[in-house]
Write an enzyme that holds these catalytic residues in place. Sequence first.
Site, mmCIF file in Angstrom:
data_model
loop_
_atom_site.group_PDB
_atom_site.id
_atom_site.type_symbol
_atom_site.label_atom_id
_atom_site.label_comp_id
_atom_site.label_asym_id
_atom_site.label_seq_id
_atom_site.Cartn_x
_atom_site.Cartn_y
_atom_site.Cartn_z
ATOM 1 N N GLU A 89 0.845 -1.183 0.000
ATOM 2 C CA GLU A 89 0.000 0.000 0.000
ATOM 3 C C GLU A 89 0.889 1.244 0.000
ATOM 4 O O GLU A 89 2.077 1.180 0.314
ATOM 5 C CB GLU A 89 -0.909 0.017 1.235
ATOM 6 C CG GLU A 89 -1.870 -1.161 1.325
ATOM 7 C CD GLU A 89 -2.687 -1.130 2.599
ATOM 8 O OE1 GLU A 89 -2.431 -0.233 3.440
ATOM 9 O OE2 GLU A 89 -3.562 -1.989 2.761
ATOM 10 N N HIS A 90 0.305 2.365 -0.336
ATOM 11 C CA HIS A 90 1.068 3.618 -0.305
ATOM 12 C C HIS A 90 1.317 4.030 1.141
ATOM 13 O O HIS A 90 0.448 3.846 2.010
ATOM 14 C CB HIS A 90 0.311 4.727 -1.032
ATOM 15 C CG HIS A 90 0.139 4.483 -2.500
ATOM 16 N ND1 HIS A 90 1.196 4.439 -3.377
ATOM 17 C CD2 HIS A 90 -0.975 4.246 -3.250
ATOM 18 C CE1 HIS A 90 0.751 4.207 -4.602
ATOM 19 N NE2 HIS A 90 -0.569 4.076 -4.553
#
Length: 638
Positions: free
Chosen positions: A279-280
């Site tokens: 994920e970011h």
Amino acid sequence: MISPVLLGAVLAVCVASQDADVDPRSDNSSRWAFIEYHRLHHWEDRPPLGHDVAWLTLNVSTDFGLQIWARSHQCWKCPLVYVTEVNGRNTTTILVNTTATTDIKFAREHKEHSMAFSEDICSFTIKFREHGDYWLFMDYSTAMQQESCVLLLANDPMPSEMPILYTALGLLGLAAFCSFSIKLYSCFNSRFFHKGADISNPRDLTDSTNTIVSTSIAETNVDKQNEGNANIENGGIAPSATSPTKKKARLRSLDTFRGISLVVMIFVNYGGGGYWFFEHPPWDGLTVADLVFPWFIFIMGTSMTFSFRGMYRRQMTSQEILTKVLVRAIKLFALGIILNSAWGPVDLQKLRIPGVLQRFALTYLVISVVYFFFYRKQDSHQDRKWAFIRDVVLYLPEWIIHLLFLALFLALTYALPVPGCPTGYTGPGGLSEDSRYENCTGGAAGYIDVMVLGKHHIYQYPTPSELYQTKMPYDPEGILGTLTSIFLCQLGVQSGRILSIFQEHRSRIIRWLIWGAVAGAIAAILCKGSQYDGWIPLNKNLWSVSFILTMACFAFFLLAVLYVIIDVLDWWGGQPFIYPGMNSIVIYFCHDIFWRVLPINWDLEPLHWKLLLQDVWGATFWILVAYILYRKHIFVAL
């Protein structure tokens, strides 16, 4: 149930901590007996476990209630945040987040004569293990003496990353089986029947009925008159108007690079198995999810070199070229708006304007126009002493323009006054820095988007909103970041120019490695090799200078490796990634449109191994679609 977000982080990168001591079983026999009794009789009273969480059971025997405060080490410069209060003489189980090291404090609130103050009772720092069964014992005498909390771990949970290892081994085994089966089929077919085409080799693409192959998300063409340009736009040599048509093998490494980026993008967009590193990051930092979009920008620039060369060799006029560029950019921007509205009924008052394809469109338009005005139809000055750097010297005016774009980005980011915020602020706002700049998310980048587009037409759920508890909208594909995207694309143009000018493998590889090393070194200096303490930290939300240089570094190195393995040594044909790489625009668009439907998505228990298998299958599904399109010689392009 208490939200685990407040007790942990979404991300853990380069954190240093002193974990709380977990007492051995032999020194806590009475406590272990209580744990066994409680687990036997009250197991069903506990909240269900998902991914990235653990149990923390609080056994409090004090006569007073305790407040719980927490701070994730990934919440940069954040204060301790009040979570909840537990009653005295009580046993309560809560969920805690396991993705980052966390500071936890237990305090007693005193209220005397209309005055309130807090008394610290116990505190510790720990990185919880996923699905761990933690027990914290705090009795009255311990609280009064203010000694360390007694923390026990009642199980030995498996590392949460093990499903990744098992899945990777399974995929490698499947790849080996498929490769062996294809070779066996080819051998059997040629021995007993006739020698046919290799069904797995994308180079065997000689059917005269083929349509145009997509060269990147932003480098596509559908004009029937341009049949065969796939080779041109991937490093092949276009036939002249008077010479007989002769096709050259595609630059398979570039298609494979594009395909790898697309498959990884699909995997992380579908959830990445619920792992934080797919994920970011909340703000500063770098994860796998941050790689793919910048790589597409880089690849777009690499392909553009050959696209323009093909257009000039087909003797297109300047007006035709610029019109083609403009139409492509408009199509990409329109497709991006369509994807932004694919979630349901469209409220035009809140329609998000920026997006991934919109960023591609603007970057492509600017890069193409600059490239057009400084294009050189022939390689020259090969006899000069500086011929070994003619790929830079002959294009200095072009580089000056792009350096000015970069300077404009830095000037606006660090010198533009933003009302209510310190000049040059680039933080997440919210809880960061004790909430002093709560509404300053993104600094100048966020301010420009709000002023130009309006706060309702940009992304409403930015990555720092959960951890930093930000309230302002912020768009990671906003206006200001387009300037650094343009510079990253120019570095991609440089990689393609190296392919176009220098014909020897060694010359190409050495130059790619040098460019990658220089870009990486500058990025390391700017961020000081640190997640937070650099002059310009790595930040995908801002598309900071250090971020795009790091992405260019990785792209140069990966392209060099793939080029050697695939195009030079011919050890690998790029399968299966080469198939989506040759049909990138349709695969990207469809994966976004159909992600919520069978057979791609269905409801699952939130456990890593289940989510991982589902998301791997989602990416595999689109590889299969791309392979079917390849086998049928269907190549959708703009």
